[in-house]
Design a protein around this motif. Structure first.
Motif, PDB file in Angstrom:
ATOM      1  N   ARG A  48       0.811  -0.972   0.087  1.00  0.00           N
ATOM      2  CA  ARG A  48      -0.168   0.228   0.099  1.00  0.00           C
ATOM      3  C   ARG A  48       0.968   1.310  -0.102  1.00  0.00           C
ATOM      4  O   ARG A  48       1.647   1.290   0.889  1.00  0.00           O
ATOM      5  CB  ARG A  48      -0.881   0.171   1.135  1.00  0.00           C
ATOM      6  CG  ARG A  48      -1.903  -1.188   1.241  1.00  0.00           C
ATOM      7  CD  ARG A  48      -3.088  -1.108   2.543  1.00  0.00           C
ATOM      8  NE  ARG A  48      -1.703  -1.199   3.834  1.00  0.00           N
ATOM      9  CZ  ARG A  48      -2.507  -0.967   4.986  1.00  0.00           C
ATOM     10  NH1 ARG A  48      -3.687  -0.798   5.123  1.00  0.00           N
ATOM     11  NH2 ARG A  48      -1.597  -1.120   6.028  1.00  0.00           N
ATOM     12  N   LEU A  95      -2.574   6.185  -1.093  1.00  0.00           N
ATOM     13  CA  LEU A  95      -2.606   6.900  -2.649  1.00  0.00           C
ATOM     14  C   LEU A  95      -2.894   5.543  -3.569  1.00  0.00           C
ATOM     15  O   LEU A  95      -3.578   5.603  -4.591  1.00  0.00           O
ATOM     16  CB  LEU A  95      -1.191   7.192  -3.369  1.00  0.00           C
ATOM     17  CG  LEU A  95      -0.705   8.755  -2.637  1.00  0.00           C
ATOM     18  CD1 LEU A  95       0.523   9.132  -2.984  1.00  0.00           C
ATOM     19  CD2 LEU A  95      -1.750   9.706  -2.689  1.00  0.00           C
ATOM     20  N   ALA A  96      -2.492   4.350  -3.318  1.00  0.00           N
ATOM     21  CA  ALA A  96      -2.903   3.003  -4.020  1.00  0.00           C
ATOM     22  C   ALA A  96      -2.528   1.884  -3.142  1.00  0.00           C
ATOM     23  O   ALA A  96      -1.696   2.010  -2.117  1.00  0.00           O
ATOM     24  CB  ALA A  96      -1.842   3.173  -5.165  1.00  0.00           C
ATOM     25  N   GLU A  97      -3.435   0.803  -3.385  1.00  0.00           N
ATOM     26  CA  GLU A  97      -2.986  -0.358  -2.501  1.00  0.00           C
ATOM     27  C   GLU A  97      -3.147  -1.433  -3.746  1.00  0.00           C
ATOM     28  O   GLU A  97      -3.435  -1.375  -4.831  1.00  0.00           O
ATOM     29  CB  GLU A  97      -4.165  -0.531  -1.605  1.00  0.00           C
ATOM     30  CG  GLU A  97      -5.536  -0.654  -2.073  1.00  0.00           C
ATOM     31  CD  GLU A  97      -6.571  -0.319  -0.669  1.00  0.00           C
ATOM     32  OE1 GLU A  97      -5.989  -1.175   0.234  1.00  0.00           O
ATOM     33  OE2 GLU A  97      -7.512  -0.021  -0.882  1.00  0.00           O
ATOM     34  N   THR A 110       2.515   4.852 -10.301  1.00  0.00           N
ATOM     35  CA  THR A 110       0.958   5.410  -9.909  1.00  0.00           C
ATOM     36  C   THR A 110       1.168   6.832  -9.872  1.00  0.00           C
ATOM     37  O   THR A 110       2.218   7.528  -9.510  1.00  0.00           O
ATOM     38  CB  THR A 110       0.355   4.679  -8.736  1.00  0.00           C
ATOM     39  OG1 THR A 110      -0.944   5.014  -8.548  1.00  0.00           O
ATOM     40  CG2 THR A 110       0.949   4.882  -7.701  1.00  0.00           C
ATOM     41  N   PRO A 119      -5.091   9.712  -5.045  1.00  0.00           N
ATOM     42  CA  PRO A 119      -5.137   8.417  -5.544  1.00  0.00           C
ATOM     43  C   PRO A 119      -5.347   8.104  -6.971  1.00  0.00           C
ATOM     44  O   PRO A 119      -6.140   8.811  -7.708  1.00  0.00           O
ATOM     45  CB  PRO A 119      -6.485   7.977  -4.811  1.00  0.00           C
ATOM     46  CG  PRO A 119      -6.527   8.874  -3.675  1.00  0.00           C
ATOM     47  CD  PRO A 119      -5.590  10.283  -4.237  1.00  0.00           C
TER      48      PRO A 119
END
Length: 347
Positions: free
Chosen positions: A109, A123-125, A158, A163
């Motif tokens: 994550r 922000l991202a997983e 990313t 996100p």
């Protein structure tokens, strides 16, 4: 391969470090970074028998303003971080079951936190992670290298600002890829390639990827796995310079290591060039203002090699057990006996 040489020695600079802040408890320093005003230190503890995610505490202290204790910025299951213009970024490790083959799969994550302190922002997983989730910031994106739960390695990215989706930038089929680095124009990494299994033959490559076109990647340099020029199946200490990466080659149990230059010259005869014999335990290779800096867990002191003149000096020769180092225009930063310290450059 070139001839090994140590160059001349200019001795020590006779400077005294300034203690900026003590760190609490037992400290294993995994990474040190510095910006214009602060030093950031990551204290890292591997999970029990490697079956649990790592545990880490990220500290910050100000340069030139000694504090009673360093400020805790973040805690979590991460092993590396990267500084951005306003935030610190890191990838937390998450291990999940991976049926039907059993075992577990390691995902991540991505979080960021303001450099001045504050709450974590996700922000991202579901990030695919490799041997070491070392993120790199380039423009509006954060990049990292990880396996895609199959015998491949990939470069992923990313958004670093909000996100967003996860994108695969490059894929490295069948190879083992390590040491993701970036210049102003390219990503670079090192690959281990199995040429044949019977007999087993392994080769190495330095690979680059244009940051603008983002593919296809190309080999800059290839070399065989000769005896005495070993590159392990794991990240090694490397530093990217304008003339190409410098790397520390050698098995962990070897009596000595070697400082090696990997040239960027695009001709078939180019090979890694041996520069200097090194003591075992060399780590944290850093490039700054025409010099390479490194520390050793076995030898004493902080070492500096002027690349143009070949001179080698040992700074603070009475220090032992250092394993991480940061260098900026303001000087050198390290942790000694549980204290964050600053050594200004000699005039």
């Amino acid at each position: 391969m070139g001839v090994w040489g140590c160059g001349g020695s200019e001795g020590t600079d006779g400077l005294e470090p300034l203690t900026l802040a003590p760190l609490p408890g037992q400290v294993y320093v995994a990474q040190i970074e510095v910006d214009d005003s602060s030093v950031y230190v990551l204290n890292f503890l591997e999970g029990a028998q490697h079956t649990e995610p790592p545990r880490a505490t990220l500290y910050r202290t100000r340069i030139g303003e000694p504090q009673e204790t360093a400020t805790i910025l973040a805690e979590g299951t991460f092993s590396r971080f990267v500084l951005g213009p306003t935030h610190v970024y890191f990838i937390e490790h998450v291990r999940v079951d991976a049926p039907p083959n059993g075992g577990s799969r390691e995902l991540g994550r991505l979080f960021r936190i303001p450099r001045s302190g504050g709450g974590k922002e996700l922000l991202a997983e579901g990030l695919e992670l490799g041997y070491s989730a070392a993120p790199i910031l380039a423009g509006p994106h954060l990049y990292w290298m990880g396996s895609a739960y199959q015998p491949t390695n990939s470069v992923w990215r990313t958004s670093a600002d909000a996100p967003g989706p996860i994108e695969r930038v490059a894929e490295v089929p069948v190879h083992s890829a390590y040491n993701l680095m970036r210049s102003e124009t390219h990503f670079y990494w090192r690959e281990k390639r199995t040429v044949s299994f019977t007999p087993r033959v392994v080769s190495n490559a330095l690979v680059r990827l244009d940051l603008q076109s983002e593919g296809p990647q190309e080999d800059v340099l290839t070399w065989p796995d000769d005896e005495g020029l070993v590159t392990p199946y794991a990240p090694i200490s490397m530093a990217l310079t304008p003339t190409g990466p410098f790397a520390v080659f050698g098995e962990d149990d070897a009596p000595s290591h070697r400082l090696v230059h990997l040239p960027l010259a695009p001709h078939a005869a180019a090979q890694p060039t041996g520069i200097q014999e090194l003591p075992p335990g060399v780590a944290s290779l850093r490039f700054h203002a025409g010099s390479l800096y490194y520390v050793s867990t076995h030898a004493q002191g902080i070492h500096r090699r002027n690349l143009e003149e070949g001179r080698v000096s040992v700074l603070l020769p009475d220090l032992r057990g250092l394993n991480q180092l940061a260098v900026s225009d303001q000087g050198l930063f390290f942790v000694n006996a549980g204290r964050i310290q600053h050594l200004p450059h000699a005039d």
